[in-house]
Design an enzyme around this catalytic site. Structure first.
Site, mmCIF file in Angstrom:
data_model
loop_
_atom_site.group_PDB
_atom_site.id
_atom_site.type_symbol
_atom_site.label_atom_id
_atom_site.label_comp_id
_atom_site.label_asym_id
_atom_site.label_seq_id
_atom_site.Cartn_x
_atom_site.Cartn_y
_atom_site.Cartn_z
ATOM 1 C CB CYS A 70 0.360 -4.423 -0.988
ATOM 2 S SG CYS A 70 1.458 -5.802 -1.333
ATOM 3 C CB CYS B 11 3.309 -4.626 1.163
ATOM 4 S SG CYS B 11 3.478 -4.450 -0.612
#
Length: 199
Positions: free
Chosen positions: A82, A85
């Site tokens: 991600c 993230c």
């Protein structure tokens, strides 16, 4: 004649002076390149390393401990792939260093099916997904996506104080979760075994 005019006159009028000018220019270029290279190497060595999601997850408080230890909790649903993230990892590391005495920091990897019940409970369909839990484990709000560190910090401050979160439903850019959150109902799906009616 000024030194500049003399140098120009020498480089234009004499072949050996032109070679000297070219060598001087090359020397300056090489010197600047060396200085810049040294600066880049030193800069890379002194730069703080970015936070690793895997390392942060390994150092996080286990969920079952966080729910029972009497402190409020920030649960982050994340994945190593991600990009949102990864972009927030440094901010989360800073927040953890500021709040770790008062708040549990829990990280749950959405690629691990172990966390499917929690993903369904908190309706995780984009990551990073931050769930704020009170000291008794009750849901206090969520922040989904790339959220400014200041917003998360204000939410954590309110959570510690037992107040309502100022940004209880904050949203930013997310990465879609690729794990299927709904059972497909097919016989091949191991999660569908309880969904079939036996007659």
């Amino acid at each position: 004649m000024t030194p500049r005019a003399l140098f120009y006159s020498m480089s234009v009028n004499s072949p050996e002076a032109g070679g000297l000018g070219q060598r001087l220019r090359n020397f300056v270029v090489v010197s600047v390149a060396v200085v810049l290279s040294v600066a880049v190497v030193l800069g890379l060595q002194t730069r703080t390393p970015s936070a690793s999601l895997s390392d942060m997850a390994e150092a996080s408080v286990p969920l079952n401990e966080a729910i029972t230890n009497g402190k409020p909790t920030l649960v982050e649903f994340y994945a190593n792939w991600c990009t949102s993230c990864q972009a927030m990892a440094g901010d989360l590391q800073q927040l953890k260093s500021e709040f770790q005495q008062d708040v549990n920091f829990v990280m749950l990897n959405v690629d691990n099916n172990k966390w499917l019940p929690e993903m369904l409970h908190y309706r995780v369909d984009g990551i990073p997904h931050f769930a704020f839990l009170t000291e008794t484990g009750n849901d206090a709000g969520a922040a989904i996506g790339e959220i400014p560190r200041a917003v998360l910090a204000e939410n954590l401050t309110a959570l510690v104080a037992g107040n309502e979160l100022p940004y209880a439903q904050a949203e930013g850019q997310t990465s879609d979760v690729e794990t299927a959150l709904e059972p497909s109902g097919s016989a091949d799906d191991p999660r569908s075994h309880g969904a079939q009616v036996v007659q």
